[in-house]
Structure formats: C-alpha cells, structure tokens
Design an enzyme around this catalytic site. Structure first.
Site, PDB file in Angstrom:
ATOM      1  N   GLY A 212      44.348 139.188 -41.593  1.00  0.00           N
ATOM      2  CA  GLY A 212      44.156 138.327 -40.434  1.00  0.00           C
ATOM      3  C   GLY A 212      44.800 136.978 -40.625  1.00  0.00           C
ATOM      4  N   PRO A 213      44.911 136.228 -39.524  1.00  0.00           N
ATOM      5  CA  PRO A 213      45.548 134.912 -39.583  1.00  0.00           C
ATOM      6  C   PRO A 213      44.804 133.969 -40.535  1.00  0.00           C
ATOM      7  CG  PRO A 213      45.036 135.540 -37.313  1.00  0.00           C
ATOM      8  CD  PRO A 213      44.426 136.560 -38.190  1.00  0.00           C
ATOM      9  N   PRO A 214      45.461 132.928 -40.990  1.00  0.00           N
ATOM     10  CA  PRO A 214      44.830 131.983 -41.914  1.00  0.00           C
ATOM     11  C   PRO A 214      43.584 131.337 -41.307  1.00  0.00           C
ATOM     12  CG  PRO A 214      47.176 131.483 -41.646  1.00  0.00           C
ATOM     13  CD  PRO A 214      46.833 132.551 -40.663  1.00  0.00           C
ATOM     14  N   THR A 216      40.562 132.467 -40.865  1.00  0.00           N
ATOM     15  CA  THR A 216      39.613 133.250 -40.086  1.00  0.00           C
ATOM     16  C   THR A 216      38.404 133.678 -40.912  1.00  0.00           C
ATOM     17  OG1 THR A 216      41.113 135.085 -40.499  1.00  0.00           O
ATOM     18  CG2 THR A 216      41.102 134.161 -38.292  1.00  0.00           C
ATOM     19  N   HIS A 434      57.476 112.370 -17.672  1.00  0.00           N
ATOM     20  CA  HIS A 434      57.621 113.672 -18.314  1.00  0.00           C
ATOM     21  C   HIS A 434      56.261 114.370 -18.444  1.00  0.00           C
ATOM     22  CE1 HIS A 434      59.500 116.447 -21.385  1.00  0.00           C
ATOM     23  NE2 HIS A 434      58.215 116.575 -21.707  1.00  0.00           N
ATOM     24  N   GLU A 435      55.306 113.661 -19.034  1.00  0.00           N
ATOM     25  CA  GLU A 435      53.980 114.270 -19.216  1.00  0.00           C
ATOM     26  C   GLU A 435      53.307 114.509 -17.875  1.00  0.00           C
ATOM     27  OE1 GLU A 435      53.019 115.523 -21.989  1.00  0.00           O
ATOM     28  OE2 GLU A 435      54.610 114.623 -23.204  1.00  0.00           O
ATOM     29  N   HIS A 438      54.539 117.769 -16.487  1.00  0.00           N
ATOM     30  CA  HIS A 438      53.817 118.916 -17.058  1.00  0.00           C
ATOM     31  C   HIS A 438      52.458 119.083 -16.385  1.00  0.00           C
ATOM     32  CE1 HIS A 438      56.403 119.893 -20.396  1.00  0.00           C
ATOM     33  NE2 HIS A 438      56.263 118.728 -21.004  1.00  0.00           N
TER      34      HIS A 438
HETATM   35  P1  ADP Z   1      40.927 132.644 -44.886  1.00  0.00           P
HETATM   36  O1  ADP Z   1      40.623 133.124 -46.258  1.00  0.00           O
HETATM   37  O2  ADP Z   1      40.856 133.702 -43.837  1.00  0.00           O
HETATM   38  O3  ADP Z   1      42.186 131.838 -44.781  1.00  0.00           O
HETATM   39  P2  ADP Z   1      38.644 131.072 -45.412  1.00  0.00           P
HETATM   40  O4  ADP Z   1      37.613 132.095 -45.670  1.00  0.00           O
HETATM   41  O5  ADP Z   1      39.274 130.447 -46.592  1.00  0.00           O
HETATM   42  O6  ADP Z   1      39.771 131.645 -44.470  1.00  0.00           O
HETATM   43  O7  ADP Z   1      38.018 129.989 -44.450  1.00  0.00           O
HETATM   44  C1  ADP Z   1      38.112 128.614 -44.698  1.00  0.00           C
HETATM   45  C2  ADP Z   1      36.872 127.921 -44.229  1.00  0.00           C
HETATM   46  O8  ADP Z   1      36.747 127.976 -42.816  1.00  0.00           O
HETATM   47  C3  ADP Z   1      35.617 128.559 -44.749  1.00  0.00           C
HETATM   48  O9  ADP Z   1      35.265 128.048 -45.987  1.00  0.00           O
HETATM   49  C4  ADP Z   1      34.604 128.211 -43.686  1.00  0.00           C
HETATM   50  O10 ADP Z   1      34.091 126.916 -43.869  1.00  0.00           O
HETATM   51  C5  ADP Z   1      35.424 128.203 -42.431  1.00  0.00           C
HETATM   52  N1  ADP Z   1      35.347 129.484 -41.724  1.00  0.00           N
HETATM   53  C6  ADP Z   1      36.375 130.333 -41.507  1.00  0.00           C
HETATM   54  N2  ADP Z   1      35.959 131.397 -40.794  1.00  0.00           N
HETATM   55  C7  ADP Z   1      34.649 131.244 -40.575  1.00  0.00           C
HETATM   56  C8  ADP Z   1      33.653 132.025 -39.886  1.00  0.00           C
HETATM   57  N3  ADP Z   1      33.939 133.175 -39.283  1.00  0.00           N
HETATM   58  N4  ADP Z   1      32.375 131.548 -39.866  1.00  0.00           N
HETATM   59  C9  ADP Z   1      32.081 130.378 -40.453  1.00  0.00           C
HETATM   60  N5  ADP Z   1      32.964 129.610 -41.099  1.00  0.00           N
HETATM   61  C10 ADP Z   1      34.249 130.017 -41.162  1.00  0.00           C
HETATM   62 ZN    ZN Z   2      57.208 118.078 -22.664  1.00  0.00          ZN
END
Ligand code: ADP
Ligand code: ZN
Ligand code: MG
Length: 618
Positions: A212-214, A216, A434-435, A438
C-alpha cells in the site's frame, strides 16, 4: 574469550576490595560499636573490684563488662578515681580465675552472666551486615557486564536490535483497517497457539506481504499483529541494508532468522522490502547491486529453510509491489498479499479519534468535518495533522486545541509552510487573477469539488498561491465529464491571465503538467478519446502505480502515437475554451474575487459563492 577473562579479573579484584572493606568495617566500626567501652587489663578489673569501685558486672564468655560507681552515688567509696567514675570498661575473660565469683559476692557487687552463644550470633551479624551492600553492588555490576555486551564491545552491537521487541501496539491503535485486521486474525491465532494448528495439519502462509501507499499503517499493522498475539517482534528495514558494507546484509539476515527461530513463536518484519527485493534482472548491467543480490538470496534461502509450522511468521511491507523480484512471491515465500489502502471517511474519523485521544480538545473541534474534508490523506498525514494542531495550540499557550488550530494545521500540510515573501504589486495582481480564475471555474461547474479556500500567500514549496478544493466524499469512480471539468479548473488560472493580461505567464506550468497528465490518462488508459477507441495504450509493467511516468506500449505505431498526442492536446484545449467561456461570462465576479484576494490574501469558499450570487441576480 577476552570478555570472559576480563570478567574473571574484575570479579577477583572486586572480591579482594570487598574483603578488605568488610575487615575495616569490623575493626573500625562494628566491634567498637558493640563494645562501647574501653578495654582495660584484667588486673585493673581485679584491683577495682578489690577497692570496691565496681558497681555492676556482666560476665560474658569472652569479655567481662564492668561499671564503676559514679561520684555521689550511695555506697560509692571516698577514694573513687574522678576520671574513671561512672564509666563502663571491658576486659578479656580469664577462665583460670576461679575466685572471681566469690570475690564479687564478698564485695557485694551486682553481677550477672551473659547467655552463652549470643556472642557468635552477634559476630555473624557483624559480618553479614557489611557484606550485604557489597554483594548487591557486585551483582548489579556483574549483570550489566554480562547481559549488556553493548557496553563492552562494538562488534556485537547489532545483537541489541535483534532481540525481539514486545510492541504493545494493538488493533485499538489502528483506524479504518478492519478488513485487513480480519485477514490477520488467523495469523494471530496461529502465533498464539502454533501446536493447535500443527495438530490439525493446517498450513499457514510463511510470508505476508503488506502492500500500500506510504503512511497507510503497514508498519503499524505488523507491530499490532505481534502485539495482539503477544509474541516478540523482530524488525529490520530494507533501507538499513543499503548502507551496509559488503557481506553484512546477508550475515544480518542469517542472524535475524537464527534469533527469531530461538524465540518462536514470533514475527519477523522486513520493512521496505523493495529495497532488497527489487527484481534482479532490472538491476542493470553493471552489477553494482551485488550486495543487495546476496542479501536477497540469503533471505530466500532462509525463507525456504524452515517449516511453515515452526512458529515464525514473516511479514514484509512495500509500496512498490510491482518492482519486487518474482522469486519473493513464489509459493512458500510471500504467498499472501494484503492490500492496505488509503482510509475512507469513516476510517479517517477513527484515525483522528485515535490520534487526538490524549489531547484536550475544545468543544468546537469537529472531527467529522475534518475527516470529510481530507480525502486522500493517509493515516500518517492525519497523525501529522493532529500533531501540528497540538503544536500550534502549544505555541499559543492555550490549554485546549481548537478547530482553528486544526484548520491552520491542515493548510500547512496541504500547502506547505506559509512564508512571508512580499510580492511586487504587479505579481500579486497577476497571482490574484490566476487563483481567482481557478476558484471561479471550479465554483461554476457542477461536478467539481467545492472551493474551500483560495490564497495568494506564497508557500514554502514555491507556489505563489493556491486554491484548495475539498471533495465532499471519497471518489471511487470519476466520469469523463468530471475529468474534463477538472482539467478546466486547472486551466482556469491561465485562462484568467489570458483574459486580463492578454498573455500567459510561467505561473501556469504546474497546472499544465497536471492537466496534461489527466488528459493523457483519459486517452491512453480510460479509452475516453473517440478517435482512439476503448483501447489501453499504456505498457503494463510497473506503469502508473503511485503516479509514475506513463509508458506507452512499445508496439504502438508512430501514427497512433501522433494521434494520442493530438487527442491529449484537443482535451486540454477544449478545457481551456470552457474556462475562458465561463470567466468571460462572470467578469465582474472575477474582478471582485481578485480585488478581495489582493486585499485580504485569502478568500473562503462561501465568500466566492456570495460574490457569484451577487452578480447572477442582476
Ligand atoms: P507505512 O508503514 O504504511 O508507511 P506507518 O505504519 O509507518 O505507515 O505509519 C506511520 C504513522 O502514521 C503510524 O505510526 C501512525 O501514527 C500513523 N498511522 C498510519 N496509519 C494509521 C492508521 N490506520 N491508524 C492509526 N494511525 C495510523
Ligand atoms: Zn494555477
Ligand atoms: Mg512504514
């Protein structure tokens, strides 16, 4: 070996010091304390008895204590020596003196004997009391030396990281990932009771890949899995390996698994596995990644080397599953993938609740609203939002975090930190139009998200202003019409500049890039260009995951490529026409929005709506 020697030498030296210490204690403090009386020769004692100076006597097995009469006491003799009167003395018992008792009786001295054996007990106590603190100090010193090798040597320092951690994180700390948690339940059950699973012959996946994306919550999920099962958590990050010297990565993987097997049941977590697990073929010709390859091979060997029911579960996380070496995904390795996606509105609300649990929130804080206006935010973004708001409140010296804090924090996160670079007036005017362009194009089209706020305050990221649109709900599907409207909004800034200043500026470069990207995807991925039909033109491998560069399929002919370019151009041009048309129709509104912006730097969605209503009534 060296360590053992040093410990032994240390122990001996310590023992010696302790012995001397105890002896000094005995001689200088304990014995005098116990005796509390000056020692005199036995002959002196006998003389004192004979002269009638002695008032009381205690006969011990080893010592005799005797007290002289004090001056002026009844029965005290006249010639009492003044310097000794009233004091207690002691002398060593002389067992040969058989007449002592008779003499004492004759002299009318009060006397008694000490019960036997007492002396031994006292002596023993005299040794134990001083030994105790020494022994305790010794114990702690020894433990620190023996247990904490990291104090003594560098080479073993990684051992510290390899002792599994009890994370204490549970599913209560995670919001919006119930489905994923459900999928992990089985693994938790297994870790809690591996024998039970083995008995029924069930086979569990050895490896679970969280994708999954960073931000999450993948790392968090892995920790919580260990926490829920109450087992140790061994973790390393792929990026750790990158910094290592040749040969260390593979050795480290070996160590990790060795430790983990000893502590089973447990979880081994490999974060950012893509950094070691990149497809080997794509590494390039120059074999610079020998080290990474060795590490990966070691990992594969280890994974194959133990039975699925040994109680070790390997979890890994990546946001780039597309670049992973296929060998990792073969059965018996990471054969289960779990998708971790960005949170929905309900999930975002849960996450906000979790991260504001310990904050004193003002009554006006509306977490529901915050959850609603933050689609696309990851858990980490939301955690960051809560933290920023708390920081802002702290800076105000407030004792509660208010909604205003959250709103400012949100702006910061969306637009980067606000910075005060004064703009020249012409530039400000241009940015304002400009803004404003938009904002109006967004407000005037039915299917675009409403405008939340427009600002001409320069952002840290280098933008001269920004228009913030907040979708009212998460969007899973976007229609062609909506995409066209989005492109029109992106071109609204340039359109306004064209109308007011008769020429474009560099300020629209970013808008054009985004607009072109959307248009290109419409043509090549979504089949939204008539001339090209419902065909996918994008290459499959690795493309477009997390907004990467789109690659066309190699077999596409130059003619088709030209057609694609043409279709993209037409979409963007049409969008520009739409924007120009809308702004021409609402010129007064555009002027007023731009004026307001130049005055106040910011204008909110409701105000823009207000201005628009004012001019449509006429
Ligand atoms: P990833 O490993 O997917 O990049 P992390 O687990 O390192 O993400 O998440 C970084 C921080 O973001 C966690 O320590 C937490 O504080 C917060 N966080 C991320 N996702 C959640 C979630 N689903 N529920 C609660 N906190 C979250
Ligand atoms: Zn613009
Ligand atoms: Mg992580």
């Amino acid at each position: 070996m060296d360590k053992k020697h040093r410990q032994l030498r240390f122990s001996l030296a310590y023992f010696f010091v302790a012995l001397v210490g105890m002896w000094l204690f005995q001689v200088l403090i304990f014995q005098p304390l116990l005796i509390q009386a000056q020692e005199v020769p036995y002959s002196q004692f006998r003389q004192d008895v004979a002269k009638g100076y002695v008032k009381e006597v205690t006969l011990g097995e080893e010592r005799i204590f005797f007290t002289l009469y004090d001056v002026g006491e009844p029965n005290a003799p006249e010639d009492l020596p003044a310097d000794r009167a009233g004091y207690t003395f002691n002398t060593v018992t002389v067992p040969e003196d058989k007449t002592l008792v008779q003499d004492l009786l004759d002299a009318g001295v009060q006397f008694r004997a000490e019960p036997p054996g007492n002396g031994l007990l006292v002596t023993l106590l005299g040794w134990i009391i001083p030994v105790l603190p020494f022994a305790l100090i010794w114990y702690f010193l020894y433990k620190r030396m023996g247990g904490g090798q990291h104090i003594m040597s560098f080479a073993k320092s990684r051992a510290r990281e390899l002792t599994g951690e009890l994370t204490g994180v549970t599913f209560k700390d995670i919001g919006g990932l119930e489905e994923v948690e459900y999928e992990l339940k089985e693994i938790i059950e297994f870790l809690k009771n591996p024998e039970h699973f083995t008995k029924l012959g069930a086979k569990l996946p050895k490896g679970v890949l969280l994708v999954g994306p960073p931000g999450t919550g993948k790392t968090l999920l892995a920790k919580a899995t260990a926490g829920e099962a109450g087992v140790p958590f061994f973790s390393i990050s792929g990026s750790d390996f990158v910094e290592m010297f040749v040969g260390v990565g593979a050795a480290r993987v070996r160590d990790l698994f060795e430790q983990a097997k000893k502590k089973a049941p447990c979880i081994v977590f490999i974060d950012e596995i893509d950094t070691i697990g990149q497809a080997r073929a794509s590494a390039g010709a120059l074999r610079v990644n020998d080290e990474r390859e060795q590490t990966l091979n070691q990992l594969l060997t280890e994974m194959d080397g133990f039975e699925p029911n040994q109680g070790v579960v390997i979890m890994a996380a990546t946001n780039r599953p597309d670049i992973l070496d296929p060998a990792l995904l073969r059965p018996g390795r990471f054969d289960r993938q779990i998708q971790v996606s960005l949170p929905t509105e309900a999930g975002r609300l849960q996450i906000l609740h979790i991260h504001t649990r310990e904050m004193p929130l003002a009554p006006d804080v509306d977490l529901e609203r915050l959850a609603r206006i933050t689609p696309g935010f990851s858990g980490a973004d939301l955690a960051n939002l809560a933290n920023e708001a708390a920081l802002l409140a702290t800076r105000r010296n407030a004792d509660q975090v208010t909604m205003a804090d959250f709103e400012r924090a949100l702006e910061r996160i969306v637009a980067g930190l606000q910075r005060n670079v004064p703009l020249r007036d012409e530039v400000r005017r241009r940015v304002a139009y400009h803004e404003g362009g938009h904002a109006l194009v967004a407000a005037l089209q039915p299917d675009t998200p409403p405008v939340h706020k427009v600002s001409i305050i320069p952002t840290a990221k280098g933008a001269l202003g920004f228009t913030l649109q907040m979708p009212e709900e998460d969007q899973y599907l976007i229609s062609e019409n909506e995409l066209r409207q989005r492109i029109a909004v992106l071109l609204g800034g340039r359109a306004a500049e064209l109308l007011i200043f008769s020429e474009p500026s560099t300020g629209a470069a970013d808008d054009l890039q985004k607009a072109t990207q959307i248009a290109r995807r419409m043509v090549t991925e979504f089949g939204m260009a008539e001339a090209l039909g419902p065909v996918r033109y994008v290459a499959d491998a690795g493309a477009n995951y997390l907004g990467e560069q789109l690659m066309l399929r190699p077999e596409i002919s130059p003619q088709t490529q030209a057609q694609i370019d043409e279709a993209v151009r037409r979409l963007v041009e049409e969008a520009q026409e739409t924007a120009l048309g809308l702004l021409r129709e609402h010129m007064e509104a555009l002027h007023e929005v731009a004026e307001t912006l130049q005055q106040n730097e910011v204008i909110h969605g409701e105000e823009i709506q207000h201005i628009l209503e004012k001019y449509t009534h006429d």
